[in-house]
Design an enzyme around this catalytic site. Sequence first.
Site, short mmCIF file in Angstrom:
data_model
loop_
_atom_site.label_atom_id
_atom_site.label_comp_id
_atom_site.label_asym_id
_atom_site.label_seq_id
_atom_site.Cartn_x
_atom_site.Cartn_y
_atom_site.Cartn_z
N GLU A 116 14.13 -13.16 11.10
CA GLU A 116 13.43 -11.94 11.51
C GLU A 116 11.95 -11.97 11.12
OE1 GLU A 116 16.50 -11.99 10.40
OE2 GLU A 116 17.66 -10.89 11.89
N HIS A 149 25.54 -3.22 8.94
CA HIS A 149 25.09 -3.09 10.33
C HIS A 149 25.00 -1.63 10.76
CE1 HIS A 149 27.29 -6.86 9.80
NE2 HIS A 149 26.47 -7.40 10.69
#
Lengths: 395, 334
Positions: B68, B137
């Site tokens: 990321e 998540h």
Amino acid sequence: MADFRMPSLGADMEAGTLVEWLVKPGDRVKHGDIVAIVETQKGAIEIETFQAGEIERILIDVKTKVPVGTVLARIRTADEAKPGAGEAVPQPPAPPAAAPPVVPAKIVAAPSIMVPAGAARVRASPAARKLAAEHGLDLAAVAGSGPEGAITHADVERSLAVGPAPEMKRAPGIDLDAMRLAIAAAMARSKREIPHYYLAHEVDVTGCEAWLAQQNATLPPDRRLLLGALALKATAIAARRFPAFNGFYRDGRYEPSPSIHVGVAIAIRGGGLAAPALHDVDQLPVDALMSRMRDLVQRTRLGRIRSSEISDPTITVSSLGERGVEVLYGVIYPPQVAIIGFGKVVARPWVVDGSVGPRSIVTITLSADHRVSDGHGGALFLSEIGKLLQQPERL
Amino acid sequence: MSQPSQPGTVETTYRDAVREAIREALHRDPAVFLMGEDVGRYGGCYAVSKGLLAEFGPDRIRDTPLSESGFTGAGIGAAMAGMRPIVELMTVNFSLLALDQILNTAATIRHMSGNQFGVPLVIRMATGAGRQVAAQHSHSLEGWYAHIPGIKVLAPATLEDARGMLWTALEQPDPVLIFENVMLYNMTGRLAADAGAVEIDKAAVRRAGRDISLITYGGSLWKTLEAAAALAGDKIEAEVIDLRSLRPLDDAAIMASVAKTRRAVIVDEGWRSGSLSAEIGMRIVEQAFWELDAPIRRVCSAEVPIPYPRHLEEAAIPQVPRIVAAAKAALGRE
């Protein structure tokens, strides 16, 4: 140096507006002098000082609204006065007939007791506070419908919608709408907090009437005595013997009062009601009591009540007199614990010494705080007042 | 979100609306490209970019390594060099790996370069709980991003906004983060056939009412509207404010609503402590204190990592009954 503070003129008062100073820096004052006039919901109240000395400094301007307890002025006490000044000798103590020293202590202490207690603080939303402030409405008189009983914007709107145009009937010194709100708040609190019980007792006052007629025969009209003076005196003497009816219920406990200051319920033309105190009624001769009563009624109707009179009645007497009904049950004015009602004197067939004859009868009632006293004591108290009225010459 | 069939509208999903927005952007401006993990061959972890690789090719739909920080940094560089990248981060949880790039680089370059450089970058990511994908998540951290000066933070809750916010975001000279609540992707409804860009600087009144303001955004909007419908059954007319933009906040819209209703409940899927709801509540106190009739209340997520079991996950995040209860409490009608 002593502080002259905004007094608390009733359990619901949070603030007052200073409308007039009657002294200026350098003035000498003595115990009981009226130094300022404060506008409250009960009208313009003359505020007395309990501190003798010289006005050192005035701290609050007129037309200023300040919370109870705010220092309004500083007084250089007599013993601090500059040496050499002729009057520097300490003031002689106040004559015993005047308010006893307990009074100033009580008034000065009141704010510090009442403010942090918080129970008296009105729970109102910011929106309600803003709207009420814009219209000069006292939130204490508004019933709340919000969370936990909080006063909301809509509650204030309703309250404002109900109130009539205030300017129409405003007498000098008396705002009847504000007074009505103050009465509403005090009486609502009374009925909410005080478990009242009620007793009634019929008393033959034929003897009183005869005695009054005899006394008044030689008196000019402005000095004539009324039955009301005897009623006050009899109540005060009975209250001395039954201390459970003369004092204050505060912070969950009862404090009997050593002095007997009888609040006199006085109707104000246009619809208000005030119950300022006559001080030490049990010690006053009936004629002195009568003249004080006249003065008090007159000043009250003009809206010129003194601070000590409005703040310290220890018991109240309400009488509807000749225009009233036969029986009235009063609502106790908190934090007092009793109110005595005198109905209209009526002619009744009455048994005296075994035979029936016409007599003048008055129904005396007692509304008392059940947290402090019971019906048994109340009955003895009422019948004591009745007995005292049988010997008017001894009152 | 079932609406009657209207002429000129098409039945669509939130997912398809987002895809249409990306397609439109790719068509409109050759400088636009999409990159992120699995956006190409796999079609995006929520299938948003499905089919775009075939349509636009690997130069414009770029699969990235699991990095990321690396590909967000590349996006920043591309933006500074004149491109209009759309960076997709799978979830807000993973975006924390790119937080250094977002906060320390993208959000600060304009300031630190003395206004010589900007970063016209759009970062999309999924947020929120409700799909049983467990704590790592499922969190709602958009409030953290709304803390950062130098970026805009958007939360499209409707099909119109899912379709329209992206292009407006791409036109901004500075970074814009778009948070898509995972529970909205399957939401279906009708959208104008010619739907396009929408403004991104105003909150929207999704339901008008006079008794209480329910302030929310993103995935909680629909629960809040459901709560408002339930409240209407009790004669409580709730106004529902969809914030749409979390940074900047549309203070004027919030205050106008609170001034009207005098009560506010903030529904925020973030954790309560130090949250976006705390910020909104404080702004109301700062700017509209005198309009209030009741303490401001919040419906937030339980302060736990979002649990995996369905019943615990549902219990952890704002639900309709809690919103209804909070509104009634603010009205003193518990």
